[in-house]
Design a protein around this motif. Structure first.
Motif, PDB file in Angstrom:
ATOM      1  N   ASP A 324      -2.841   2.317  -0.919  1.00 60.80           N
ATOM      2  CA  ASP A 324      -2.492   2.105  -2.336  1.00 60.80           C
ATOM      3  C   ASP A 324      -1.343   3.022  -2.756  1.00 60.80           C
ATOM      4  O   ASP A 324      -0.433   2.612  -3.482  1.00 60.80           O
ATOM      5  CB  ASP A 324      -3.725   2.366  -3.211  1.00 60.80           C
ATOM      6  N   LYS A 327       1.866   1.647  -1.410  1.00 62.07           N
ATOM      7  CA  LYS A 327       2.332   0.484  -2.180  1.00 62.07           C
ATOM      8  C   LYS A 327       2.948   0.934  -3.500  1.00 62.07           C
ATOM      9  O   LYS A 327       4.006   0.445  -3.929  1.00 62.07           O
ATOM     10  CB  LYS A 327       1.175  -0.478  -2.439  1.00 62.07           C
ATOM     11  N   LYS A 328       2.285   1.864  -4.173  1.00 61.18           N
ATOM     12  CA  LYS A 328       2.787   2.344  -5.452  1.00 61.18           C
ATOM     13  C   LYS A 328       4.135   3.023  -5.280  1.00 61.18           C
ATOM     14  O   LYS A 328       5.069   2.851  -6.082  1.00 61.18           O
ATOM     15  CB  LYS A 328       1.775   3.309  -6.043  1.00 61.18           C
ATOM     16  N   ASP A 331       6.749   0.377  -4.861  1.00 58.96           N
ATOM     17  CA  ASP A 331       7.068  -0.309  -6.119  1.00 58.96           C
ATOM     18  C   ASP A 331       7.919   0.567  -7.030  1.00 58.96           C
ATOM     19  O   ASP A 331       8.812   0.076  -7.742  1.00 58.96           O
ATOM     20  CB  ASP A 331       5.782  -0.715  -6.839  1.00 58.96           C
ATOM     21  N   GLU A 332       7.617   1.847  -7.074  1.00 62.48           N
ATOM     22  CA  GLU A 332       8.312   2.741  -7.993  1.00 62.48           C
ATOM     23  C   GLU A 332       9.701   3.157  -7.507  1.00 62.48           C
ATOM     24  O   GLU A 332      10.597   3.375  -8.315  1.00 62.48           O
ATOM     25  CB  GLU A 332       7.474   4.001  -8.245  1.00 62.48           C
TER      26      GLU A 332
END
Length: 454
Positions: A324, A327-328, A331-332
């Motif tokens: 997780d 993934k974060k 994305d950021e």
């Protein structure tokens, strides 16, 4: 008289002198027929003195060696007293021990060992403290060694004096050689000089040789004596140490012995009890160890299973959290970069299209420029042909209008052009048009007074 006679017979001077006299008597009578011995031992009075001193020193060492041998044989007979009993004896028995020593002396003969025992017993008799016996024995040992070492005084003196005699002979020989020196009679002087030098060197060689023999003999005899004194110290300690008790300690020793026996019995009983108790404790500890081993093995298995399950769950949770987080992070941080790259790519594509259109326009401009250049050449030719014609001004105006039209098509901007004629019709002047901003300049040329006719 007996003691004086014994001292006289034991004198090293007597025996050394007799040996020296016998040595030179053998030389004189030819029993020692050796040129070397005669030259080095009987060539000068200094050599006689050196040889006699050597024989006296060797006689002293020989007598000392014989004495040590006799003492060693007496010491080899063994202890004088019986082995000590379990209890320490009273000091009242010291007189009995002294009497035993006197009998042993009459049988074995007097020796350093018996004398030391007698001195130690007398110390106990008059001092009355057996605790100081060890110190007294050490003192007696040192005293005997000092006394024995003093007996080597004559030998040490000869070891020092013999080399001095050798050097003295050297001085005498050189003096004789120099005193007989006469340069007027060389033959006689040479023989006398050689004889003097021979005395000088022979006395020195003899002294050094004899002192070496004397010193090594001293070393051998002293080594034998040191071994004998070490044996005397050992046997004296063995026979006297721990044998006697002081008068004040006698009753205390009896009571101590009784208490010692009672304590010995108590210690034996306690030892038996401890052995039994140790056996019981060892059995109990063995059972406890077996039970503890079983319990610990079960506990270890359970703990191992629980730890494996806990680690497995922790790894799963950790893996999920890690995915997780990744993934974060993507994305950021990565997504904005990708969008910016896409925009840049679109701008580059539009810029590329614009560049292609501009390239096409430039190609068209180049082509038009070539056409204009050709048209200019044709116009110049026509102007040259129409220079003599009457309607020249109208023709020029029409050509100017044509040029203006071409410039308007090429640049998209209005342009004015003027053609002025001179006052005389024969010399027309063409003023080049003033181009506007961004216009293409087309020069016009003419030849005045050209009267050619087509």
């Amino acid at each position: 008289m007996k003691r004086m006679f014994a001292t006289f017979l034991g004198s090293p001077i007597l025996w050394g002198g007799l040996c020296g006299i016998g040595f030179y008597a053998a030389i004189r009578r030819g029993l020692l027929d050796s040129e070397l011995i005669t030259r080095y031992c009987a060539g000068h009075p200094v050599e006689y003195i050196t040889v006699f001193m050597f024989f006296i020193g060797m006689a002293s060492l020989a007598l000392k060696w014989m004495k040590n041998r006799k003492e060693g044989r007496r010491l080899a007979l063994g202890p004088v007293f019986a082995p000590p009993k379990g209890l320490k004896e009273s000091l009242d028995t010291v007189d009995d021990y002294l009497a035993t020593l006197k009998k042993a002396g009459s049988v074995r003969g007097q020796s350093i060992y018996l004398t030391r025992l007698a001195h130690a017993l007398n110390f106990l008799k008059f001092n009355g403290d057996p605790n100081e016996l060890d110190q007294e024995l050490r003192f007696l040992s040192e005293e005997d060694q000092y006394r024995a070492d003093a007996e080597y005084g004559m030998v040490r003196m000869f070891i020092w004096a013999i080399p001095i005699l050798g050097f003295l002979g050297t001085v005498i020989g050189i003096t004789m050689a120099l005193g007989n020196l006469d340069l007027t009679e060389l033959e006689t002087t040479g023989k006398l000089l050689a004889a003097g030098l021979q005395v000088a060197f022979d006395t020195t060689a003899l002294a050094l040789s004899l002192v070496f023999l004397l010193y090594f003999s001293l070393f051998f005899v002293r080594g034998q004596e040191a071994k004998y004194f070490a044996d005397v110290d050992r046997m004296a300690d063995h026979e006297l140490k721990g044998r006697f008790a002081s008068g004040q300690q006698k009753d205390a020793d009896v009571a101590t012995e009784t208490v010692r026996q009672a304590m010995q019995s108590v210690i034996e009983s306690f030892d038996l009890l401890m052995k039994r108790q140790t056996a019981l404790w060892s059995e109990a500890i063995t059972g406890v160890n077996e039970r503890a081993a079983r319990i610990s093995s079960d506990s270890v298995q359970k703990v191992e299973t629980a730890m494996i399950d806990s680690l497995r769950e922790s790894m799963i949770v950790y893996s999920r959290g890690l995915i997780d987080g990744q993934k974060k992070l993507l994305d950021e941080s990565v997504a904005p970069l990708v969008a910016a790259l896409e925009k840049k790519t679109e701008k580059l594509g539009s810029f590329k299209d614009q560049m292609m259109e501009e390239s096409k326009l430039l190609l068209e401009v180049v082509r038009a420029t070539g056409e204009v250049t050709r048209l200019e050449d044709r116009l110049n030719q026509n102007l040259k042909a129409l220079a003599g014609v009457g309607n020249f001004e109208e023709t020029v105006n029409s050509l100017a209008a044509t040029i203006h039209l071409l410039n308007s098509k090429l640049n998209g901007l209005p342009q004015t052009s003027e053609i002025r004629l001179a006052a005389s019709p024969e010399t027309p002047q063409i003023k080049e048009p003033r181009p506007s901003k961004g216009a293409t300049v087309i020069p016009l040329s003419h030849r005045p007074n050209d009267t050619r006719k087509d």
